[in-house]
Scaffold this motif. Sequence first.
Motif, short mmCIF file in Angstrom:
data_model
loop_
_atom_site.label_atom_id
_atom_site.label_comp_id
_atom_site.label_asym_id
_atom_site.label_seq_id
_atom_site.Cartn_x
_atom_site.Cartn_y
_atom_site.Cartn_z
N ARG A 171 0.83 -1.21 0.00
CA ARG A 171 0.00 0.00 0.00
C ARG A 171 0.86 1.26 0.00
NH1 ARG A 171 -4.31 -0.32 4.52
NH2 ARG A 171 -4.66 -2.29 3.49
N ALA A 172 1.92 1.26 0.80
CA ALA A 172 2.82 2.42 0.85
C ALA A 172 3.53 2.62 -0.49
CB ALA A 172 3.83 2.24 1.98
N LEU A 173 3.98 1.53 -1.09
CA LEU A 173 4.62 1.62 -2.41
C LEU A 173 3.65 2.18 -3.44
CD1 LEU A 173 6.56 -1.76 -2.63
CD2 LEU A 173 7.58 0.51 -2.63
N GLU A 174 2.46 1.61 -3.47
CA GLU A 174 1.47 2.00 -4.47
C GLU A 174 1.06 3.47 -4.30
OE1 GLU A 174 -1.47 -1.07 -3.92
OE2 GLU A 174 -0.21 -2.54 -4.97
N ARG A 175 0.95 3.90 -3.06
CA ARG A 175 0.58 5.31 -2.82
C ARG A 175 1.65 6.24 -3.37
NH1 ARG A 175 1.43 8.78 1.36
NH2 ARG A 175 2.28 7.21 2.74
N ARG A 176 2.90 5.88 -3.20
CA ARG A 176 3.99 6.73 -3.68
C ARG A 176 4.21 6.62 -5.19
NH1 ARG A 176 4.64 5.69 1.41
NH2 ARG A 176 5.75 7.12 2.79
N LEU A 177 4.00 5.41 -5.72
CA LEU A 177 4.20 5.20 -7.16
C LEU A 177 3.02 5.68 -7.99
CD1 LEU A 177 5.70 1.59 -7.14
CD2 LEU A 177 6.91 3.72 -7.69
N GLY A 178 1.84 5.75 -7.37
CA GLY A 178 0.65 6.12 -8.11
C GLY A 178 0.16 4.99 -9.01
N THR A 179 0.65 3.79 -8.78
CA THR A 179 0.28 2.62 -9.57
C THR A 179 0.45 1.38 -8.71
OG1 THR A 179 0.71 1.43 -11.62
CG2 THR A 179 2.61 2.35 -10.51
N GLY A 180 0.04 0.24 -9.22
CA GLY A 180 0.18 -1.01 -8.49
C GLY A 180 1.63 -1.42 -8.32
N SER A 181 1.86 -2.28 -7.34
CA SER A 181 3.22 -2.77 -7.08
C SER A 181 3.47 -4.11 -7.77
CB SER A 181 3.46 -2.89 -5.58
OG SER A 181 2.52 -3.77 -4.99
N GLY A 182 2.55 -4.57 -8.60
CA GLY A 182 2.67 -5.85 -9.29
C GLY A 182 3.95 -6.03 -10.08
N PRO A 183 4.46 -4.99 -10.74
CA PRO A 183 5.70 -5.17 -11.52
C PRO A 183 6.98 -5.33 -10.69
CG PRO A 183 4.43 -3.31 -12.36
CD PRO A 183 3.80 -3.73 -11.06
N MET A 184 6.92 -5.08 -9.39
CA MET A 184 8.14 -5.10 -8.57
C MET A 184 8.95 -6.39 -8.71
SD MET A 184 8.72 -2.14 -7.23
CE MET A 184 9.90 -2.40 -5.92
N PRO A 185 8.33 -7.58 -8.63
CA PRO A 185 9.15 -8.79 -8.79
C PRO A 185 9.83 -8.88 -10.15
CG PRO A 185 7.01 -9.34 -7.86
CD PRO A 185 6.94 -7.89 -8.29
N VAL A 186 9.17 -8.39 -11.19
CA VAL A 186 9.77 -8.39 -12.53
C VAL A 186 10.92 -7.39 -12.57
CG1 VAL A 186 9.35 -8.01 -14.99
CG2 VAL A 186 7.60 -9.13 -13.59
N PHE A 187 10.72 -6.23 -11.97
CA PHE A 187 11.79 -5.23 -11.90
C PHE A 187 13.01 -5.82 -11.20
CE2 PHE A 187 8.65 -1.40 -11.92
CZ PHE A 187 8.56 -1.45 -13.30
N PHE A 188 12.79 -6.50 -10.05
CA PHE A 188 13.90 -7.10 -9.31
C PHE A 188 14.64 -8.12 -10.17
CE2 PHE A 188 11.76 -5.80 -5.26
CZ PHE A 188 12.83 -5.08 -4.74
#
Length: 144
Positions: free
Chosen positions: A22-39
Amino acid sequence: MSYVRETSAGYLTNWAARLFARALERRLGTGSGPMPVFFALQDGRALTQKELAISATVEQPTMANTLNRMERDGLVVRTPDPNDRRSAQVSLTPLGLERAEAAFKVALEVNGIATDPLKPEERPLFYDMMRRIVAALERDTNAD
């Protein structure tokens, strides 16, 4: 027998994970779903959808949906796998690399907020304990 959430490792971990997202999404303005792909792809390499699903510990259909959204948004590109014509290699586009970098900055900020209540000397112990918990759960999950 009563189940007390404040002394449940599973409940507290899940609660913290949801708050992190929730904190990530609030700051990114989008879902955090891509994070594992980014990593998984941050170093510029390409992986298959199957490898990404394993890396993110999600089912293939979940990863397929994530990659479809990321491809639609111009964050990843799929190219034929030279070793397997049925498969594709997924890599980040320049925009994907840019978004990944921005997401990592936000993740560092949120990690800082989360660990701020800990004394500096407690943080290495916290990370070590979390790694041991993850390893134990991975062993259990892979025991099947």
